[in-house]
Design an enzyme around this catalytic site. Structure first.
Site, PDB file in Angstrom:
ATOM      1  N   SER A 125     -15.053  -5.239   9.095  1.00  0.00           N
ATOM      2  CA  SER A 125     -13.642  -5.051   8.767  1.00  0.00           C
ATOM      3  C   SER A 125     -12.867  -4.506   9.958  1.00  0.00           C
ATOM      4  O   SER A 125     -13.407  -3.753  10.769  1.00  0.00           O
ATOM      5  CB  SER A 125     -13.527  -4.061   7.591  1.00  0.00           C
ATOM      6  N   TYR A 150     -16.019   4.478   3.651  1.00  0.00           N
ATOM      7  CA  TYR A 150     -16.127   3.015   3.608  1.00  0.00           C
ATOM      8  C   TYR A 150     -16.063   2.452   5.031  1.00  0.00           C
ATOM      9  O   TYR A 150     -16.943   1.705   5.460  1.00  0.00           O
ATOM     10  CB  TYR A 150     -15.018   2.390   2.757  1.00  0.00           C
ATOM     11  N   LYS A 154     -19.006   0.453   7.699  1.00  0.00           N
ATOM     12  CA  LYS A 154     -18.869  -0.798   8.473  1.00  0.00           C
ATOM     13  C   LYS A 154     -19.230  -0.547   9.938  1.00  0.00           C
ATOM     14  O   LYS A 154     -19.898  -1.348  10.587  1.00  0.00           O
ATOM     15  CB  LYS A 154     -17.449  -1.359   8.346  1.00  0.00           C
TER      16      LYS A 154
HETATM   17  C1  WQD Z   1      -1.815  -3.064   2.721  1.00  0.00           C
HETATM   18  C2  WQD Z   1      -0.450  -2.421   2.890  1.00  0.00           C
HETATM   19  C3  WQD Z   1      -0.306  -0.169   2.084  1.00  0.00           C
HETATM   20  C4  WQD Z   1      -0.893  -1.081  -2.138  1.00  0.00           C
HETATM   21  C5  WQD Z   1      -7.779  -2.183   2.958  1.00  0.00           C
HETATM   22  C6  WQD Z   1      -9.057  -1.731   3.611  1.00  0.00           C
HETATM   23  C7  WQD Z   1      -9.627  -2.858   4.425  1.00  0.00           C
HETATM   24  C8  WQD Z   1      -9.795  -4.051   3.541  1.00  0.00           C
HETATM   25  C9  WQD Z   1      -8.438  -4.469   2.985  1.00  0.00           C
HETATM   26  C10 WQD Z   1     -11.928  -4.180   2.472  1.00  0.00           C
HETATM   27  C11 WQD Z   1      -0.527  -0.976   3.344  1.00  0.00           C
HETATM   28  C12 WQD Z   1       0.602  -1.085   1.276  1.00  0.00           C
HETATM   29  C13 WQD Z   1      -0.759  -1.208  -0.772  1.00  0.00           C
HETATM   30  C14 WQD Z   1       0.215  -0.641  -2.911  1.00  0.00           C
HETATM   31  C15 WQD Z   1       1.534  -0.504  -0.912  1.00  0.00           C
HETATM   32  N1  WQD Z   1     -10.689  -3.765   2.477  1.00  0.00           N
HETATM   33  N2  WQD Z   1       0.430  -0.926  -0.172  1.00  0.00           N
HETATM   34  N3  WQD Z   1       1.389  -0.374  -2.261  1.00  0.00           N
HETATM   35  O1  WQD Z   1      -5.193  -0.635   3.375  1.00  0.00           O
HETATM   36  O2  WQD Z   1      -4.573  -2.533   4.956  1.00  0.00           O
HETATM   37  O3  WQD Z   1      -6.849  -2.463   3.973  1.00  0.00           O
HETATM   38  O4  WQD Z   1      -7.972  -3.360   2.204  1.00  0.00           O
HETATM   39  O5  WQD Z   1     -12.483  -4.825   3.311  1.00  0.00           O
HETATM   40  O6  WQD Z   1     -10.866  -2.459   4.947  1.00  0.00           O
HETATM   41  O7  WQD Z   1      -8.768  -0.662   4.477  1.00  0.00           O
HETATM   42  O8  WQD Z   1      -4.917  -3.024   2.534  1.00  0.00           O
HETATM   43  O9  WQD Z   1      -3.757  -3.987   0.603  1.00  0.00           O
HETATM   44  O10 WQD Z   1      -4.536  -1.568   0.483  1.00  0.00           O
HETATM   45  O11 WQD Z   1      -2.590  -2.171   1.925  1.00  0.00           O
HETATM   46  O12 WQD Z   1       2.611  -0.255  -0.355  1.00  0.00           O
HETATM   47  O13 WQD Z   1       0.157  -0.506  -4.173  1.00  0.00           O
HETATM   48  O14 WQD Z   1       0.197  -2.399   1.619  1.00  0.00           O
HETATM   49  O15 WQD Z   1       0.350   1.055   2.349  1.00  0.00           O
HETATM   50  O16 WQD Z   1       0.557  -0.733   4.221  1.00  0.00           O
HETATM   51  P1  WQD Z   1      -5.305  -2.067   3.755  1.00  0.00           P
HETATM   52  P2  WQD Z   1      -3.973  -2.684   1.286  1.00  0.00           P
END
Ligand code: WQD
Length: 338
Positions: A125, A150, A154
């Protein structure tokens, strides 16, 4: 040649099984069904017309892993997805993550180390980069101290594979560092099935739009970006799945130049949270109910891939746009809720 896909009923695993079968590979799936339902097998079969072999097995059980490999000596490659992947859960229960994501990797590698030639693809990741100093992010960007157990699993997983490959040149491995996988198969036979309240942005958007969630909380719009919201590299899960087949074929065809290689898998384009919302509203024709709330701890400001190495060395490039991915996610959400 048979390919083992661990965690093959999961979101990225199931899409990868489809692409493997469509490239003519025989696939056997191991999954402990902790984060995926057996009905995903039907979805895969509905797309390809071929029911993959399946064994319910928990890779935390070393004896079961060893027994599996002794019964399947014809395995020519392993794509290892099986792992827990919820960042927040990993902070609350680190040992669950270290046991489930590290022990299982070690047991699979121990079995592969006994083979004359083993090909191994690891699901990693972009989280290993933390907040990169330079954007877009290349594979030579420094790995930063993990922000969560997590993310640490990785990083540790990559080091375990690197060290094992260093002393075992019969083991050929590629680590694929995903950016943000989104969307679903265009047939809507398989897709993302988050259990409980989605942690990730896109499933939360589609569940809000379908009426399952009251309102999307946008975690902060005071970041130093154009519209104040965080930027990520959202890649269609089918593009990501295809990259796994290309990486596996690189190893099978012995085109790899070292026996441990790393590739970033993204589109190379960053999109803000607001841009994702706008994309959804464009493709669905629906107005999304959202509000701006405080920042989420641990979020990086921006992360998007430099895809040069994957494009040039792997010979792979993401083809789908953000709108394509959002439209597929919405089609899937509508199908599973109706
Ligand atoms: C994306 C953006 C949030 C939810 C994570 C893991 C990564 C991978 C993908 C496994 C951010 C914003 C999110 C919400 C929001 N996982 N957001 N409201 O954090 O980039 O990555 O998931 O492999 O390893 O770290 O993805 O989709 O959680 O967030 O505003 O209800 O959306 O702040 O900016 P992230 P995400």
């Amino acid at each position: 040649m048979k390919i083992l896909v661990t965690g093959g009923l999961g979101f990225i695993g199931s899409h990868t099984v489809v692409e493997l079968q469509q490239k003519g590979f025989d696939v056997i799936i191991i999954d402990n069904l902790s984060n995926a339902g057996i009905e995903v097998l039907e979805g895969i079969t509905a797309i390809t017309g071929i029911a993959p072999e399946f064994e319910k097995l928990d890779l935390k059980n070393k004896v079961d892993v060893s027994d599996f490999f002794s019964r399947h000596s014809d395995i020519g490659g392993v794509i290892h997805f099986a792992a827990s992947k919820a960042v927040g859960e990993s902070v609350e229960n680190p040992l669950l993550y270290y046991e489930n994501n590290i022990n299982t990797l070690v047991y699979v590698l121990q079995e592969l180390s006994n083979k004359d030639n083993a090909n191994f693809i690891f699901s990693s990741s972009c989280t290993v980069y933390g907040q990169a100093d330079t954007l877009p992010i290349t594979e030579s960007a420094p790995v930063k101290p993990a922000e969560s157990p997590y993310g640490n699993t990785k990083q540790i997983g990559e080091e375990i594979i690197r060290d094992t490959c260093h002393i075992n040149n019969h083991l050929q491995a590629i680590a694929l560092r995903y950016f943000n996988p989104i969307g679903s198969h265009p047939t809507a036979h398989i897709g993302e099935l988050p259990i409980g309240v989605p942690q990730n942005l896109v499933p939360f958007i589609t569940q809000t739009a379908i009426g399952m969630r009251e309102q999307l909380a946008v975690f902060g719009n005071d970041y130093p970006t154009e519209d104040g919201t965080c930027i990520r590299d959202y890649i269609h899960v089918v593009d990501l799945a295809k990259a796994h087949v290309v990486a596996l074929e690189r190893l099978i065809n012995k085109n790899n130049t070292e026996n441990y290689e790393v590739f970033n898998l993204g589109t190379g384009t960053g999109s803000s949270v607001m841009e994702v919302i706008e994309s959804f509203e464009r493709v669905s024709g629906k107005k999304l109910n959202y509000r701006i709330t405080d920042r989420r701890p641990g979020d990086v400001i921006a992360a998007y891939a430099d895809t040069t190495k994957a494009n040039k060395v792997l010979g792979w490039k993401a083809k789908s746009t953000l709108d394509d991915a959002m439209a597929s996610a919405w089609k899937w959400e509508q199908k599973i809720r109706n």
